[in-house]
Design a protein around this motif. Structure first.
Motif, PDB file in Angstrom:
ATOM      1  N   GLU A   1      38.642  49.026  41.806  1.00 58.67           N
ATOM      2  CA  GLU A   1      39.946  49.271  41.178  1.00 58.67           C
ATOM      3  C   GLU A   1      40.509  47.923  40.775  1.00 58.67           C
ATOM      4  OE1 GLU A   1      41.390  52.207  40.585  1.00 58.67           O
ATOM      5  OE2 GLU A   1      39.815  53.364  41.578  1.00 58.67           O
ATOM      6  N   LEU A   2      41.192  47.883  39.642  1.00 53.48           N
ATOM      7  CA  LEU A   2      41.867  46.664  39.197  1.00 53.48           C
ATOM      8  C   LEU A   2      43.367  46.901  39.177  1.00 53.48           C
ATOM      9  CD1 LEU A   2      39.713  45.354  36.198  1.00 53.48           C
ATOM     10  CD2 LEU A   2      39.434  44.926  38.625  1.00 53.48           C
ATOM     11  N   SER A   3      44.082  45.962  39.760  1.00 60.53           N
ATOM     12  CA  SER A   3      45.542  45.959  39.701  1.00 60.53           C
ATOM     13  C   SER A   3      45.968  44.640  39.089  1.00 60.53           C
ATOM     14  CB  SER A   3      46.136  46.089  41.109  1.00 60.53           C
ATOM     15  OG  SER A   3      45.724  47.283  41.720  1.00 60.53           O
ATOM     16  N   ALA A   4      47.134  44.628  38.498  1.00 58.00           N
ATOM     17  CA  ALA A   4      47.681  43.397  37.928  1.00 58.00           C
ATOM     18  C   ALA A   4      49.095  43.199  38.440  1.00 58.00           C
ATOM     19  CB  ALA A   4      47.679  43.448  36.406  1.00 58.00           C
TER      20      ALA A   4
ATOM     21  N   ARG B   1      45.209  41.154  54.829  1.00 59.69           N
ATOM     22  CA  ARG B   1      46.185  42.200  55.168  1.00 59.69           C
ATOM     23  C   ARG B   1      47.409  42.134  54.272  1.00 59.69           C
ATOM     24  NH1 ARG B   1      45.579  42.060  61.702  1.00 59.69           N
ATOM     25  NH2 ARG B   1      43.521  43.032  61.722  1.00 59.69           N
ATOM     26  N   ARG B   2      47.804  40.934  53.895  1.00 59.35           N
ATOM     27  CA  ARG B   2      48.982  40.805  53.027  1.00 59.35           C
ATOM     28  C   ARG B   2      48.687  41.323  51.620  1.00 59.35           C
ATOM     29  NH1 ARG B   2      51.137  34.823  54.899  1.00 59.35           N
ATOM     30  NH2 ARG B   2      51.583  35.431  57.051  1.00 59.35           N
ATOM     31  N   VAL B   3      47.512  41.004  51.098  1.00 58.62           N
ATOM     32  CA  VAL B   3      47.147  41.506  49.765  1.00 58.62           C
ATOM     33  C   VAL B   3      46.930  43.012  49.823  1.00 58.62           C
ATOM     34  CG1 VAL B   3      45.448  41.403  47.896  1.00 58.62           C
ATOM     35  CG2 VAL B   3      46.236  39.286  48.986  1.00 58.62           C
TER      36      VAL B   3
ATOM     37  N   ASP C   1      48.891  48.351  48.534  1.00 53.78           N
ATOM     38  CA  ASP C   1      49.007  49.615  49.272  1.00 53.78           C
ATOM     39  C   ASP C   1      47.655  50.265  49.561  1.00 53.78           C
ATOM     40  OD1 ASP C   1      50.434  51.584  50.634  1.00 53.78           O
ATOM     41  OD2 ASP C   1      50.621  52.833  48.857  1.00 53.78           O
ATOM     42  N   VAL C   2      46.765  49.475  50.173  1.00 56.41           N
ATOM     43  CA  VAL C   2      45.487  50.000  50.644  1.00 56.41           C
ATOM     44  C   VAL C   2      45.351  49.692  52.130  1.00 56.41           C
ATOM     45  CG1 VAL C   2      44.392  49.826  48.383  1.00 56.41           C
ATOM     46  CG2 VAL C   2      44.154  47.940  49.997  1.00 56.41           C
TER      47      VAL C   2
ATOM     48  N   GLY D   1      42.753  48.501  53.933  1.00 63.16           N
ATOM     49  CA  GLY D   1      41.921  47.383  54.358  1.00 63.16           C
ATOM     50  C   GLY D   1      40.623  47.801  55.035  1.00 63.16           C
ATOM     51  N   VAL D   2      40.388  49.095  55.183  1.00 59.13           N
ATOM     52  CA  VAL D   2      39.164  49.593  55.807  1.00 59.13           C
ATOM     53  C   VAL D   2      38.379  50.428  54.794  1.00 59.13           C
ATOM     54  CG1 VAL D   2      38.192  51.008  57.650  1.00 59.13           C
ATOM     55  CG2 VAL D   2      40.200  49.575  58.104  1.00 59.13           C
ATOM     56  N   ASP D   3      38.930  51.559  54.401  1.00 60.16           N
ATOM     57  CA  ASP D   3      38.272  52.419  53.420  1.00 60.16           C
ATOM     58  C   ASP D   3      38.439  51.880  52.000  1.00 60.16           C
ATOM     59  OD1 ASP D   3      37.354  54.369  55.287  1.00 60.16           O
ATOM     60  OD2 ASP D   3      39.422  55.079  55.434  1.00 60.16           O
ATOM     61  N   GLU D   4      39.539  51.183  51.787  1.00 60.30           N
ATOM     62  CA  GLU D   4      39.787  50.506  50.513  1.00 60.30           C
ATOM     63  C   GLU D   4      40.370  49.147  50.848  1.00 60.30           C
ATOM     64  OE1 GLU D   4      42.025  51.050  46.187  1.00 60.30           O
ATOM     65  OE2 GLU D   4      42.164  52.648  47.677  1.00 60.30           O
ATOM     66  N   SER D   5      39.840  48.121  50.198  1.00 58.33           N
ATOM     67  CA  SER D   5      40.242  46.765  50.540  1.00 58.33           C
ATOM     68  C   SER D   5      40.221  45.861  49.315  1.00 58.33           C
ATOM     69  CB  SER D   5      39.279  46.197  51.593  1.00 58.33           C
ATOM     70  OG  SER D   5      39.655  44.900  51.977  1.00 58.33           O
ATOM     71  N   SER D   6      41.079  44.857  49.348  1.00 60.59           N
ATOM     72  CA  SER D   6      41.061  43.839  48.302  1.00 60.59           C
ATOM     73  C   SER D   6      39.820  42.966  48.484  1.00 60.59           C
ATOM     74  CB  SER D   6      42.332  42.987  48.378  1.00 60.59           C
ATOM     75  OG  SER D   6      42.454  42.405  49.663  1.00 60.59           O
ATOM     76  N   LEU D   7      39.272  42.489  47.361  1.00 56.16           N
ATOM     77  CA  LEU D   7      38.079  41.656  47.395  1.00 56.16           C
ATOM     78  C   LEU D   7      38.271  40.301  46.733  1.00 56.16           C
ATOM     79  CD1 LEU D   7      35.355  44.281  46.380  1.00 56.16           C
ATOM     80  CD2 LEU D   7      35.976  43.532  48.692  1.00 56.16           C
ATOM     81  N   TYR D   8      39.124  40.238  45.719  1.00 57.64           N
ATOM     82  CA  TYR D   8      39.190  39.039  44.887  1.00 57.64           C
ATOM     83  C   TYR D   8      40.530  39.015  44.168  1.00 57.64           C
ATOM     84  CZ  TYR D   8      35.555  35.771  43.062  1.00 57.64           C
ATOM     85  OH  TYR D   8      34.732  34.711  42.788  1.00 57.64           O
ATOM     86  N   LEU D   9      41.073  37.817  43.988  1.00 56.72           N
ATOM     87  CA  LEU D   9      42.254  37.617  43.148  1.00 56.72           C
ATOM     88  C   LEU D   9      41.853  36.722  41.989  1.00 56.72           C
ATOM     89  CD1 LEU D   9      44.950  36.624  45.829  1.00 56.72           C
ATOM     90  CD2 LEU D   9      44.349  38.913  45.038  1.00 56.72           C
TER      91      LEU D   9
END
Length: 185
Positions: free
Chosen positions: A54-57, A158-160, A165-166, A168-176
């Motif tokens: 997923e991409l967010s901006a 955890r902050r990202v 609003d994910v 961090g387990v089933d859905e998690s940030s990977l890169y900024l």
């Protein structure tokens, strides 16, 4: 010519440029007909064409957009409002100068089950590889548009995750990826 740019000018990012970056990263580029079904194809390769990312901006200074968090829907080619107002980016990374001066920050996140159901634990590896392809596409597109960009893997997960609003387990940030007009200083 691609180089990491960590300081950005105060100029606003044109909305068409942000759209081009998101499309270059994960946009639909064609389709494949198979067994009476149409499979949309994306700008980056995906194991099994499962597209787990997923991409967010986070828009800070984007012409035509209020500051806020937006989700990119590649199938409909739209930005959806996820949260309005200034987002607390500085507290998400020890590299605050990049997030503070960027006109926008693109967050790549993963929904792991989309790959795991087919590939088991190897699906995690495929997700990470795919995130790298998407990031490189965005970085190269930024260069071609005369923009500066820098990928950040060093951030507070955890902050990202909370920002987008994910769990961090089933859905998690990977890169900024911070983007904007390069600073001339």
């Amino acid at each position: 010519r691609r180089r990491s740019i960590r300081y950005f000018a105060p100029a606003a990012l044109p909305l068409p440029a942000l759209a081009a970056l998101l499309r270059a990263g994960y946009g639909v580029t064609g389709s494949l007909e198979a067994e009476g079904e149409t499979q949309p194809l994306r700008a980056a390769p995906s194991g099994g064409a499962l597209y787990p990312l997923e991409l967010s901006a986070v828009a800070r200074r984007v012409e035509g957009l209020e500051p806020g968090l937006y989700h990119f829907d590649p199938l409909d080619d739209v930005l959806e409002v996820a949260a309005r107002g200034d987002q607390a980016l500085a507290a998400t990374t020890p590299f605050a100068e990049a997030t503070h001066t960027a006109a926008a920050v693109i967050v790549i996140s993963a929904v792991f089950w989309r790959s795991r159901f087919k590939y088991g634990l190897r699906g995690y590896r495929f997700v990470l590889l795919e995130a790298g392809h998407v990031a490189q596409n965005i970085l190269l597109a930024a260069t071609s548009l005369g923009l500066g960009a820098v990928p950040l893997g060093g951030y507070y997960d955890r902050r990202v995750d909370a920002l987008i609003d994910v769990d961090g387990v089933d859905e998690s940030s990977l890169y900024l990826i911070c983007v904007g007009a390069p600073s001339r200083d």
